[in-house]
Write a protein that holds these residues in place. Structure first.
Motif, PDB file in Angstrom:
ATOM      1  N   GLN A 173      -7.626  22.365  58.858  1.00 25.63           N
ATOM      2  CA  GLN A 173      -8.726  21.505  59.314  1.00 25.63           C
ATOM      3  C   GLN A 173      -9.821  22.338  59.970  1.00 25.63           C
ATOM      4  N   PHE A 174      -9.398  23.311  60.766  1.00 21.90           N
ATOM      5  CA  PHE A 174     -10.333  24.215  61.434  1.00 21.90           C
ATOM      6  C   PHE A 174     -11.205  24.916  60.392  1.00 21.90           C
ATOM      7  N   HIS A 175     -10.559  25.395  59.348  1.00 22.05           N
ATOM      8  CA  HIS A 175     -11.280  26.098  58.288  1.00 22.05           C
ATOM      9  C   HIS A 175     -12.287  25.172  57.607  1.00 22.05           C
ATOM     10  N   GLU A 181       0.887  22.257  62.620  1.00 24.24           N
ATOM     11  CA  GLU A 181       0.201  23.537  62.861  1.00 24.24           C
ATOM     12  C   GLU A 181      -0.599  23.968  61.633  1.00 24.24           C
ATOM     13  N   VAL A 182      -0.001  23.782  60.470  1.00 23.92           N
ATOM     14  CA  VAL A 182      -0.714  24.125  59.234  1.00 23.92           C
ATOM     15  C   VAL A 182      -1.947  23.235  59.088  1.00 23.92           C
ATOM     16  N   GLU A 197      -3.662  21.759  61.399  1.00 24.26           N
ATOM     17  CA  GLU A 197      -4.690  22.124  62.375  1.00 24.26           C
ATOM     18  C   GLU A 197      -5.467  23.353  61.896  1.00 24.26           C
ATOM     19  N   GLU A 198      -4.739  24.297  61.342  1.00 28.12           N
ATOM     20  CA  GLU A 198      -5.381  25.527  60.864  1.00 28.12           C
ATOM     21  C   GLU A 198      -6.310  25.249  59.674  1.00 28.12           C
ATOM     22  N   GLU A 227       2.649  24.618  50.472  1.00 31.53           N
ATOM     23  CA  GLU A 227       3.136  25.995  50.349  1.00 31.53           C
ATOM     24  C   GLU A 227       3.199  26.654  51.733  1.00 31.53           C
ATOM     25  N   CYS A 228       2.162  26.436  52.536  1.00 36.29           N
ATOM     26  CA  CYS A 228       2.124  27.025  53.882  1.00 36.29           C
ATOM     27  C   CYS A 228       3.239  26.460  54.760  1.00 36.29           C
ATOM     28  N   ILE A 263      -1.776  23.838  48.725  1.00 40.89           N
ATOM     29  CA  ILE A 263      -1.856  24.938  49.688  1.00 40.89           C
ATOM     30  C   ILE A 263      -1.129  24.566  50.971  1.00 40.89           C
ATOM     31  N   ILE A 272       6.580  28.046  53.748  1.00 42.27           N
ATOM     32  CA  ILE A 272       6.732  29.430  54.212  1.00 42.27           C
ATOM     33  C   ILE A 272       6.898  29.460  55.729  1.00 42.27           C
TER      34      ILE A 272
END
Lengths: 110, 163
Positions: B25-27, B19-20, B22-23, B62-63, B59, B66
């Motif tokens: 990569q989207f950015h 999920e991290v 994908e997020e 870390e994501c 990053i 969390i």
């Protein structure tokens, strides 16, 4: 010529994110763009630094997230401000104004 | 027991990682597109996007950390094991019979031990419960920016990190 400091003070990024999300729910990229537009080149905000901040803020309950479809038809994670986040924003904004007034006063008088 | 193993499966760190990824990569993709729209060549746009993003590997880790800590199942289990511990304390304090104090001791021990195991599971999954899967991680920040952006197989930085 003195080097201009553009790095963010501790906690400022969270305030910027809270303020950005106060208008609409947004994905991480949208938040980054909005902040870049707002601060222009006055502050240096590294895009990636937003994400750990977003995750921490979600953990604290200030924002909530859900997956949705973005404007370019891709799956994206959208963040929105929670009630606790709005309260936090009000508190942080008041705190920021107080601190900034105090520092300005000292700089003007000292 | 099936319920517990089902819950633990949901804590699989790969899910949090994907999920991290994908997020992020989207950015990176949107940032690349934006730079391309400003007439920047695609290769340069990809490298610039990656550079502007910052330390991708750090990053991402870390994501994920969390995200796992913040998982609703983790929160529910933490609450439950805390509850078991409190019940144990109450039984221990208010019980008048010897065998009930033993029950209290057991509940307290179960509560503490379970929280400790949960902590290990959530915070250090690869070390205690899973095979390490970070061996293929590319140290993006050790590479020149142009190389770090997209490789010969047209894989994006995040795809390379996942693979």
């Amino acid at each position: 010529m003195a080097k201009v400091r553009t790095d963010l003070m501790q906690g400022t990024l969270e305030l910027l994110i809270l303020k950005t999300l106060a208008r609409d729910p947004m994905h991480g990229y949208g938040i980054a763009q909005r902040i870049h537009q707002a601060v222009d080149d006055l502050l240096k905000v590294e895009d990636g630094s937003l994400y750990p901040a977003l995750y921490r803020m979600e953990e604290r309950g200030w924002i909530a997230s859900e997956w949705g479809i973005s404007e370019n038809n891709r799956r994206a994670k959208f963040y929105r401000l929670t009630k606790a986040g709005r309260k936090r924003l009000d508190g942080e904004r008041a705190n920021w104004e107080r601190v900034s007034q105090a520092i300005t006063r000292i700089l003007e008088t000292a | 027991m099936n319920v517990l193993s089902g819950l633990l499966r949901r804590l699989d760190h790969r899910r949090a990682q994907s999920e991290v990824d994908e997020e992020l990569q989207f950015h990176l993709d949107l940032l690349t597109e934006e730079l391309c729209r400003q007439d920047m060549p695609r290769d340069e746009a990809q490298a610039t996007a990656l550079k502007r993003f910052g330390n991708l590997e750090q990053i991402r880790n870390e994501c994920v950390r969390i995200s796992r800590r913040n998982h609703p199942v983790v929160s529910a289990l933490k609450w439950f094991f805390g509850f078991v511990f409190v019940i144990g304390v109450l039984v221990r304090v208010f019980s008048l019979e010897f065998h009930l104090t033993r029950v209290g001791d057991i509940l307290m021990a179960v509560g503490v031990l379970s929280r400790f195991l949960l902590y290990l599971r959530v915070m250090t999954p690869s070390r205690y419960f899973s095979q390490p899967d970070d061996s293929s991680l590319i140290k993006l920040n050790d590479l020149p920016t142009s190389i770090a952006a997209y490789d010969q197989g047209k894989r994006t930085p995040v795809e390379r990190v996942i693979s």
